[in-house]
Design a protein around this motif. Structure first.
Motif, mmCIF file in Angstrom:
data_model
loop_
_atom_site.group_PDB
_atom_site.id
_atom_site.type_symbol
_atom_site.label_atom_id
_atom_site.label_comp_id
_atom_site.label_asym_id
_atom_site.label_seq_id
_atom_site.Cartn_x
_atom_site.Cartn_y
_atom_site.Cartn_z
ATOM 1 N N ASP A 85 47.904 33.033 52.777
ATOM 2 C CA ASP A 85 48.511 34.151 53.300
ATOM 3 C C ASP A 85 49.268 33.516 54.633
ATOM 4 O OD1 ASP A 85 49.286 36.564 54.310
ATOM 5 O OD2 ASP A 85 47.382 37.442 54.759
ATOM 6 N N MET A 91 42.275 31.511 50.870
ATOM 7 C CA MET A 91 41.220 32.090 50.294
ATOM 8 C C MET A 91 41.140 31.691 48.957
ATOM 9 S SD MET A 91 42.067 35.768 52.138
ATOM 10 C CE MET A 91 43.837 35.220 52.089
ATOM 11 N N PHE A 126 39.502 32.970 45.104
ATOM 12 C CA PHE A 126 38.959 34.346 44.539
ATOM 13 C C PHE A 126 38.625 33.846 42.933
ATOM 14 C CE2 PHE A 126 42.158 35.854 47.343
ATOM 15 C CZ PHE A 126 41.107 37.029 48.039
ATOM 16 N N GLU A 151 40.489 40.230 41.430
ATOM 17 C CA GLU A 151 40.120 40.113 42.690
ATOM 18 C C GLU A 151 41.042 39.724 43.714
ATOM 19 O OE1 GLU A 151 36.993 37.005 43.175
ATOM 20 O OE2 GLU A 151 35.383 38.032 42.036
ATOM 21 N N VAL A 152 42.147 38.872 43.081
ATOM 22 C CA VAL A 152 43.303 38.398 43.762
ATOM 23 C C VAL A 152 44.042 40.145 43.982
ATOM 24 C CG1 VAL A 152 45.619 37.445 43.888
ATOM 25 C CG2 VAL A 152 43.443 36.324 43.187
ATOM 26 N N MET A 168 42.988 43.049 43.724
ATOM 27 C CA MET A 168 42.369 44.108 44.766
ATOM 28 C C MET A 168 42.814 43.544 46.171
ATOM 29 S SD MET A 168 38.831 44.624 42.493
ATOM 30 C CE MET A 168 37.965 44.558 43.988
ATOM 31 N N TRP A 169 42.632 42.402 46.460
ATOM 32 C CA TRP A 169 42.851 41.699 47.800
ATOM 33 C C TRP A 169 44.332 42.140 48.234
ATOM 34 C CZ3 TRP A 169 46.451 38.201 49.430
ATOM 35 C CH2 TRP A 169 46.291 37.919 50.821
ATOM 36 N N LEU A 170 45.272 41.971 47.156
ATOM 37 C CA LEU A 170 46.699 42.113 47.523
ATOM 38 C C LEU A 170 47.074 43.742 47.981
ATOM 39 C CD1 LEU A 170 48.661 39.994 44.893
ATOM 40 C CD2 LEU A 170 48.743 39.823 47.321
ATOM 41 N N GLN A 186 44.667 46.048 48.897
ATOM 42 C CA GLN A 186 44.022 46.159 50.339
ATOM 43 C C GLN A 186 45.012 45.782 51.368
ATOM 44 O OE1 GLN A 186 40.577 44.362 50.884
ATOM 45 N NE2 GLN A 186 39.997 45.423 52.737
ATOM 46 N N LYS A 187 45.447 44.529 51.287
ATOM 47 C CA LYS A 187 46.165 43.839 52.435
ATOM 48 C C LYS A 187 47.518 44.608 52.798
ATOM 49 C CE LYS A 187 46.881 40.158 55.318
ATOM 50 N NZ LYS A 187 46.167 39.974 56.327
#
Length: 98
Positions: free
Chosen positions: A73, A80, A82, A87-88, A90-92, A94-95
């Motif tokens: 990032d 990070m 994953f 999971e990636v 979900m992170w994207l 959220q971010k």
């Protein structure tokens, strides 16, 4: 006595095979690390010439054969890892989307 010598020869050959396999695995891992470092250098040079603030996602394979995803990032300057594509995602979400 002859059977014992035959058994010892067989064990010696098996040990030699395992040594060769171990050496090949270590060499493969070494070249994968070199390739990864060169890829990192390429990405660094690319960043210098074309700044992009979108995350970079790479699919990787560990030396044990496990697949994982490495995410860089540039906004937070964080790397990070994953364990799955989900999971990636979900992170994207959220971010960047909340």
């Amino acid at each position: 006595m002859a059977n014992q010598n035959l058994g010892n020869n067989y064990l010696g050959k098996v040990k030699d095979c395992f040594s060769i396999i171990t050496l090949l695995h270590e060499n493969l891992y070494f070249w994968q690390k070199i390739k990864g470092k060169m890829g990192g250098l390429f990405h660094s040079l690319l960043d210098i010439f074309t700044y992009c603030n979108e995350p970079r996602i790479s699919r990787k394979i560990s030396r044990y054969g496990d697949i994982y995803f490495e995410v860089y990032d540039p906004v937070s300057n964080q790397n990070m890892n994953f364990g799955s594509e989900q999971e990636v995602k979900m992170w994207l979400e959220q971010k960047y989307y909340h």
